[in-house]
Write a protein that holds these residues in place. Structure first.
Motif, PDB file in Angstrom:
ATOM      1  N   GLN A 125       0.824  -1.205   0.000  1.00 33.87           N
ATOM      2  CA  GLN A 125       0.000   0.000   0.000  1.00 33.87           C
ATOM      3  C   GLN A 125       0.860   1.258   0.000  1.00 33.87           C
ATOM      4  O   GLN A 125       0.543   2.248  -0.679  1.00 33.87           O
ATOM      5  N   TRP A 126       1.956   1.250   0.744  1.00 41.11           N
ATOM      6  CA  TRP A 126       2.858   2.402   0.757  1.00 41.11           C
ATOM      7  C   TRP A 126       3.463   2.638  -0.617  1.00 41.11           C
ATOM      8  O   TRP A 126       3.630   3.781  -1.042  1.00 41.11           O
ATOM      9  N   LEU A 127       3.802   1.548  -1.311  1.00 38.84           N
ATOM     10  CA  LEU A 127       4.332   1.682  -2.667  1.00 38.84           C
ATOM     11  C   LEU A 127       3.279   2.277  -3.599  1.00 38.84           C
ATOM     12  O   LEU A 127       3.557   3.182  -4.390  1.00 38.84           O
ATOM     13  N   LEU A 128       2.067   1.760  -3.503  1.00 40.51           N
ATOM     14  CA  LEU A 128       0.984   2.241  -4.359  1.00 40.51           C
ATOM     15  C   LEU A 128       0.664   3.707  -4.102  1.00 40.51           C
ATOM     16  O   LEU A 128       0.364   4.469  -5.029  1.00 40.51           O
ATOM     17  N   ASN A 129       0.732   4.118  -2.827  1.00 38.17           N
ATOM     18  CA  ASN A 129       0.382   5.482  -2.441  1.00 38.17           C
ATOM     19  C   ASN A 129       1.550   6.458  -2.544  1.00 38.17           C
ATOM     20  O   ASN A 129       1.387   7.643  -2.258  1.00 38.17           O
ATOM     21  N   GLY A 130       2.728   5.944  -2.902  1.00 36.30           N
ATOM     22  CA  GLY A 130       3.893   6.807  -3.034  1.00 36.30           C
ATOM     23  C   GLY A 130       4.523   7.209  -1.726  1.00 36.30           C
ATOM     24  O   GLY A 130       5.275   8.185  -1.664  1.00 36.30           O
ATOM     25  N   GLU A 131       4.250   6.452  -0.655  1.00 37.31           N
ATOM     26  CA  GLU A 131       4.807   6.792   0.653  1.00 37.31           C
ATOM     27  C   GLU A 131       6.235   6.280   0.833  1.00 37.31           C
ATOM     28  O   GLU A 131       6.956   6.739   1.722  1.00 37.31           O
ATOM     29  N   VAL A 132       6.644   5.305   0.035  1.00 34.93           N
ATOM     30  CA  VAL A 132       8.032   4.815   0.049  1.00 34.93           C
ATOM     31  C   VAL A 132       8.520   4.726  -1.396  1.00 34.93           C
ATOM     32  O   VAL A 132       7.729   4.614  -2.340  1.00 34.93           O
ATOM     33  N   ASP A 133       9.832   4.783  -1.551  1.00 35.89           N
ATOM     34  CA  ASP A 133      10.437   4.677  -2.887  1.00 35.89           C
ATOM     35  C   ASP A 133      10.630   3.234  -3.311  1.00 35.89           C
ATOM     36  O   ASP A 133      10.587   2.912  -4.498  1.00 35.89           O
ATOM     37  N   CYS A 134      10.861   2.377  -2.326  1.00 35.72           N
ATOM     38  CA  CYS A 134      11.047   0.961  -2.599  1.00 35.72           C
ATOM     39  C   CYS A 134      10.664   0.187  -1.342  1.00 35.72           C
ATOM     40  O   CYS A 134      10.603   0.761  -0.247  1.00 35.72           O
ATOM     41  N   GLY A 135      10.393  -1.089  -1.494  1.00 31.88           N
ATOM     42  CA  GLY A 135       9.984  -1.875  -0.339  1.00 31.88           C
ATOM     43  C   GLY A 135      10.310  -3.337  -0.513  1.00 31.88           C
ATOM     44  O   GLY A 135      10.237  -3.876  -1.630  1.00 31.88           O
ATOM     45  N   PHE A 136      10.672  -3.969   0.572  1.00 25.18           N
ATOM     46  CA  PHE A 136      10.959  -5.401   0.550  1.00 25.18           C
ATOM     47  C   PHE A 136       9.649  -6.185   0.567  1.00 25.18           C
ATOM     48  O   PHE A 136       8.777  -5.932   1.396  1.00 25.18           O
ATOM     49  N   LEU A 137       9.519  -7.135  -0.350  1.00 24.78           N
ATOM     50  CA  LEU A 137       8.341  -7.982  -0.412  1.00 24.78           C
ATOM     51  C   LEU A 137       8.755  -9.429  -0.598  1.00 24.78           C
ATOM     52  O   LEU A 137       9.940  -9.737  -0.759  1.00 24.78           O
ATOM     53  N   ASN A 138       7.781 -10.328  -0.605  1.00 25.82           N
ATOM     54  CA  ASN A 138       8.072 -11.765  -0.658  1.00 25.82           C
ATOM     55  C   ASN A 138       7.491 -12.420  -1.904  1.00 25.82           C
ATOM     56  O   ASN A 138       7.194 -13.592  -1.910  1.00 25.82           O
ATOM     57  N   ARG A 139       7.350 -11.660  -2.956  1.00 31.52           N
ATOM     58  CA  ARG A 139       6.805 -12.262  -4.167  1.00 31.52           C
ATOM     59  C   ARG A 139       7.780 -12.068  -5.325  1.00 31.52           C
ATOM     60  O   ARG A 139       8.558 -11.139  -5.351  1.00 31.52           O
ATOM     61  N   THR A 140       7.714 -12.976  -6.289  1.00 39.12           N
ATOM     62  CA  THR A 140       8.651 -12.928  -7.414  1.00 39.12           C
ATOM     63  C   THR A 140       8.101 -12.129  -8.583  1.00 39.12           C
ATOM     64  O   THR A 140       8.838 -11.772  -9.478  1.00 39.12           O
ATOM     65  N   SER A 141       6.815 -11.885  -8.608  1.00 42.82           N
ATOM     66  CA  SER A 141       6.261 -11.132  -9.729  1.00 42.82           C
ATOM     67  C   SER A 141       5.027 -10.372  -9.269  1.00 42.82           C
ATOM     68  O   SER A 141       4.327 -10.790  -8.359  1.00 42.82           O
ATOM     69  N   SER A 142       4.784  -9.255  -9.914  1.00 38.99           N
ATOM     70  CA  SER A 142       3.601  -8.466  -9.620  1.00 38.99           C
ATOM     71  C   SER A 142       3.317  -7.577 -10.820  1.00 38.99           C
ATOM     72  O   SER A 142       4.236  -7.022 -11.422  1.00 38.99           O
ATOM     73  N   LYS A 143       2.054  -7.436 -11.149  1.00 39.50           N
ATOM     74  CA  LYS A 143       1.682  -6.555 -12.253  1.00 39.50           C
ATOM     75  C   LYS A 143       1.801  -5.094 -11.846  1.00 39.50           C
ATOM     76  O   LYS A 143       1.847  -4.210 -12.694  1.00 39.50           O
TER      77      LYS A 143
END
Length: 290
Positions: A134-152
């Protein structure tokens, strides 16, 4: 419209308080209130909803804030590009992290960044996978650690395969085994890691059509380890979360291939400062022993 007003709305949206926003920005509360009122007048609709507990953004306000953050991010990117042309590395990188990353990786990464690029400031924001998305989508962070290999929705830089391990206490019938088949878990009380977002453990059970006997759902990994240490059940956690186990607990590999892929996600082109952060992150990971 002034970028200062955008920064004011951004801060109010984060801290939900005119007073706190004013303190953090070094402004008076009246200046913050005036800026918000001025924007509301210019736009022709309310941006802020005021109540007894503080202030929140209206739905229209949140829509405008997301757009404003894109402008602020572009302006920050522009400043970083200008500094880069002059041979100076400076700027801010806002990073979304989950607990094991903030505990095991970020102290080393921040230390290296301070040594190599003292002009670049790292800001951390900790949450679960869903919150980071959500922070990535809202522009609250520049980058973020996640646990998935792909995302649209995001670009994903895969960094590390983190094995999922079964954790058992000395009183568990599985304690002396060399590995654990998910189907062996059966009726054994299970402590399920619980958080919003892609849940690797639940996904693994669903993949192999296994229904564990869930006794507790816990968010905090330390709490899960404590439950296992006190013989209240077994669990499955990523290897990175297994530091500091007590003597009466051991980890066992799973027979079925099980892991999470840790990566860094971004929603837009990397700024020069973020590029430096990614470079340092990859270089440090290359030196870490598995």
């Amino acid at each position: 419209m002034s970028l200062v007003k955008y920064e004011i709305l951004n801060m109010v949206g984060e801290v939900h308080s005119f007073t706190k926003a004013a303190e953090l920005l070094g402004l008076t509360q009246s200046a913050v209130s005036h800026a918000i009122s001025s924007m509301e007048k210019d736009f022709g609709f309310n941006l802020i909803h005021r109540n007894r507990t503080g202030v929140t953004l209206t739905e229209d306000g949140m829509t405008m804030l997301i757009a404003m953050r894109k402008v602020l991010s572009a302006e920050e990117h522009l400043r970083q590009e200008a500094a880069h042309i002059l041979g100076v590395d400076k700027g801010t990188v806002r990073v979304g992290v989950f607990s094991t990353i903030s505990t095991h990786w970020m102290p080393n990464i921040i230390r290296l960044m301070e040594q190599r690029y003292p002009g670049i400031q790292i800001e951390l924001r900790e949450g679960d996978y869903y919150e980071i998305e959500q922070w990535l989508l809202n522009g609250e962070v520049d980058c973020g650690f996640l646990n998935r290999t792909s995302s649209k929705q995001f670009d994903f830089i895969a960094l590390k395969r983190d094995p999922l391990l079964c954790i058992v206490s000395s009183k568990s019938p599985l304690y002396d085994k060399g590995e654990v088949d998910l189907n062996e878990i059966g009726d054994t009380p299970f402590i399920m890691p619980s958080y919003k977002g892609t849940n690797d453990v639940i996904a693994n059970f669903e993949k192999y059509n296994v229904r564990p006997n869930v006794r507790f759902h816990l968010i905090d990994e330390k709490g899960i380890l404590s439950m296992v240490e006190h013989h209240l059940g077994i669990s499955i956690l990523p290897q990175l979360a297994m530091a500091g186990l007590m003597n009466n607990v051991r980890t066992l590999p799973l027979k079925q291939e099980s892991f999470r892929t840790i990566g860094l996600s971004t929603k837009q082109k990397l700024s020069p400062a973020t590029q430096k952060f990614v470079e340092v992150l990859k270089q440090w990971l290359a030196t870490v022993k598995e």
